[in-house]
Scaffold this motif. Structure first.
Motif, PDB file in Angstrom:
ATOM      1  N   THR A 247     121.239 -59.253   6.805  1.00 32.95           N
ATOM      2  CA  THR A 247     120.423 -59.417   8.005  1.00 32.95           C
ATOM      3  C   THR A 247     120.185 -60.907   8.190  1.00 32.95           C
ATOM      4  O   THR A 247     120.431 -61.705   7.280  1.00 32.95           O
ATOM      5  CB  THR A 247     119.067 -58.693   7.860  1.00 32.95           C
TER       6      THR A 247
ATOM      7  N   ASP B 237     121.891 -51.747  11.659  1.00 30.63           N
ATOM      8  CA  ASP B 237     121.792 -51.238  10.290  1.00 30.63           C
ATOM      9  C   ASP B 237     121.696 -49.713  10.377  1.00 30.63           C
ATOM     10  O   ASP B 237     120.833 -49.189  11.078  1.00 30.63           O
ATOM     11  CB  ASP B 237     120.541 -51.821   9.630  1.00 30.63           C
ATOM     12  N   PRO B 238     122.564 -48.971   9.679  1.00 28.62           N
ATOM     13  CA  PRO B 238     122.531 -47.507   9.775  1.00 28.62           C
ATOM     14  C   PRO B 238     121.196 -46.896   9.331  1.00 28.62           C
ATOM     15  O   PRO B 238     120.793 -45.852   9.830  1.00 28.62           O
ATOM     16  CB  PRO B 238     123.653 -47.050   8.831  1.00 28.62           C
ATOM     17  N   SER B 239     120.487 -47.565   8.420  1.00 24.67           N
ATOM     18  CA  SER B 239     119.221 -47.013   7.923  1.00 24.67           C
ATOM     19  C   SER B 239     118.020 -47.437   8.777  1.00 24.67           C
ATOM     20  O   SER B 239     116.954 -46.841   8.681  1.00 24.67           O
ATOM     21  CB  SER B 239     118.995 -47.422   6.469  1.00 24.67           C
ATOM     22  N   ASP B 240     118.187 -48.462   9.609  1.00 20.07           N
ATOM     23  CA  ASP B 240     117.108 -48.934  10.481  1.00 20.07           C
ATOM     24  C   ASP B 240     117.736 -49.591  11.700  1.00 20.07           C
ATOM     25  O   ASP B 240     118.087 -50.759  11.665  1.00 20.07           O
ATOM     26  CB  ASP B 240     116.199 -49.915   9.726  1.00 20.07           C
ATOM     27  N   ARG B 241     117.857 -48.850  12.775  1.00 18.20           N
ATOM     28  CA  ARG B 241     118.567 -49.311  13.967  1.00 18.20           C
ATOM     29  C   ARG B 241     117.911 -50.544  14.612  1.00 18.20           C
ATOM     30  O   ARG B 241     118.509 -51.182  15.454  1.00 18.20           O
ATOM     31  CB  ARG B 241     118.656 -48.187  15.006  1.00 18.20           C
TER      32      ARG B 241
ATOM     33  N   GLN C 134     122.806 -56.102  11.193  1.00 25.18           N
ATOM     34  CA  GLN C 134     123.552 -56.688  10.090  1.00 25.18           C
ATOM     35  C   GLN C 134     124.605 -57.619  10.679  1.00 25.18           C
ATOM     36  O   GLN C 134     125.132 -57.372  11.759  1.00 25.18           O
ATOM     37  CB  GLN C 134     124.211 -55.595   9.251  1.00 25.18           C
TER      38      GLN C 134
END
Length: 140
Positions: free
Chosen positions: A54, A87-91, A95
């Motif tokens: 990030t 980020d797939p875990s937190d849109r 990244q």
């Protein structure tokens, strides 16, 4: 006309500043054909080191403040050097990845940095090189 203080040429701040100007200017010339700045090159090398960071992680890794890094990332994205992906875990978080364009130039650009470093250090013995690097790290 005001005279410079006699001890200025021995002033550490002055010497480090002049060394920085020389190194920065020489490397800037090397990067000119690629359309990159020294800071943009640093960011690309950071992303080649660890893709998918990030902006906050990259800033911490490269010791860059958010404001500086933000503008550099925008210019790199606009010029097609990096890609931002959710980020797939937190849109909400993006990244960062080097683009295909950047990856295609990786060896050449890393080579430019290595050559610039070698040219700068060529006047020193191997022992002096190690000592200089250690002393500079100690100042950080």
């Amino acid at each position: 006309m005001e005279r410079l203080p006699e001890d200025l040429p021995e002033c550490l701040v002055f010497l480090l500043g002049k060394a920085y100007q020389k190194a920065h200017g020489d490397f800037k010339q090397r990067l000119r054909p690629y359309g990159l700045t020294n800071m943009q090159h640093l960011v690309l090398e950071g992303l080649w080191y660890r893709e998918g960071m990030t902006a906050a992680e990259l800033g911490k890794c490269l010791v860059l403040d958010k404001a500086t890094l933000s503008g550099v990332l925008e210019r790199l994205a606009e010029a097609g050097w990096i890609e931002k992906k959710p980020d797939p875990s937190d849109r909400r978080v993006q990244q960062l990845y080097p683009s295909d364009k950047a990856n295609a130039m990786k060896d050449q650009l890393v080579g430019e940095r290595k050559t610039a470093n070698e040219e700068m250090m060529s006047r020193f013995t191997p022992e002096e090189r190690m000592l200089l690097k250690r002393l500079l790290r100690d100042l950080m």
